[in-house]
Design an enzyme around this catalytic site. Structure first.
Site, PDB file in Angstrom:
ATOM      1  NE  ARG A  51      -2.267  -1.918   3.394  1.00  0.00           N
ATOM      2  CZ  ARG A  51      -2.882  -2.220   4.539  1.00  0.00           C
ATOM      3  NH1 ARG A  51      -4.143  -1.870   4.721  1.00  0.00           N
ATOM      4  NH2 ARG A  51      -2.251  -2.862   5.499  1.00  0.00           N
ATOM      5  CG  ASP A  53       3.195   6.084   2.308  1.00  0.00           C
ATOM      6  OD1 ASP A  53       2.272   5.333   2.669  1.00  0.00           O
ATOM      7  OD2 ASP A  53       4.256   6.224   2.945  1.00  0.00           O
ATOM      8  NE  ARG A 205       8.148   9.659   1.997  1.00  0.00           N
ATOM      9  CZ  ARG A 205       7.067  10.322   2.401  1.00  0.00           C
ATOM     10  NH1 ARG A 205       5.913   9.696   2.580  1.00  0.00           N
ATOM     11  NH2 ARG A 205       7.134  11.609   2.652  1.00  0.00           N
TER      12      ARG A 205
END
Length: 256
Positions: A51, A53, A205
């Site tokens: 999933r 971002d 990230r």
């Protein structure tokens, strides 16, 4: 029939993979479901292996959906590519067993974060890499990656994808197994590659943002190791921008 497809997409204009309220903006899942409905005339739920971002790209996302339409996988691929926007493409399609699930059957996911490390920006790299003009000690970044390997609590870098799911009140584990982690330079490009059994929301990230502090010599290797060990979000590493991140590969058991 249950179909699995490999999906490539430019996530720039999408509010992530997972379907959101329409006013939030387009999503990859919603776009795929609309395309399937146009072809088959029926609503099918699309399930993804990862999933991603908002703003994150994919070259190796895997999805599955079920359909009553009597179309061969190759026909599905051509039909979907005929109605999908140019930013989303089906790379292959095949029929899979009933017990296959794009997310839960996956053994690992691999992400690549790309950094453009040069004094001058590159317009051709700008959509898919993060420009950092200052010198970066990539060897130190790569050495720091060794502290990420193995099964551990990665709470310092993200939260469980189920954290905001009212149907899953928790507690939610942040324990994951990192199988591969590295930072390598190729000319002006730095590739930060990570493979794990699963990832937390925002995990890659923020790992990259923290590794950048190591590369700038603003964070020592021992300090990075301590951040990983403490599994506490209160540390100086911030999340790198989403446009440098790409889901590149999903692996499955040989049965699939």
């Amino acid at each position: 029939m249950k179909l699995a497809c490999a999906i490539e997409y430019d996530g720039t204009d999408y509010h992530g993979f997972q379907r959101q309220a329409r006013e939030q903006g387009p999503t990859i899942q919603g776009t795929l479901e609309e395309a399937i409905e146009r072809i088959s005339g029926e609503m099918s739920v699309v399930y993804g292996a990862g999933r991603t971002d908002a703003g994150v790209h994919a070259s190796g996302q895997v999805i599955h959906f079920c359909t009553n339409a009597a179309l061969a996988p190759q026909v599905w691929m051509r039909a979907m590519n005929g109605v999908l926007p140019a930013s989303v493409a089906v790379r292959w399609a095949r029929e899979v067993p009933d017990d296959f699930h794009a997310r839960y059957s996956a053994r690992s996911r691999s992400y690549r974060y790309t950094i453009w490390n040069d004094v001058a920006p590159s317009p051709l790299q700008a959509w898919y890499s993060f420009h950092r003009p200052q010198p970066l000690a990539v060897d130190f970044m790569d050495e720091a990656c060794r502290h990420l390997l193995g099964r551990k609590d990665f709470g310092a870098f993200g939260r469980s994808p189920d954290h905001t799911n009212p149907l899953k009140p928790g507690p939610h584990s942040c324990i994951r197994t990192m199988l591969e982690a590295s930072c390598k330079r190729q000319d002006a490009l730095i590739y930060c590659d990570f493979t794990a059994d699963a990832f937390l929301t925002g995990m890659v990230r923020r790992i990259v943002g923290t590794l950048l502090l190591v590369g700038q010599r603003r964070l020592g290797l021992d300090e990075f190791a301590a951040i990983v060990q403490r599994a506490d979000k209160t540390h100086p590493g911030s999340a790198a921008p989403s446009h440098g991140l790409c889901l590149v590969r999903v692996t499955y058991p040989e049965d699939f």
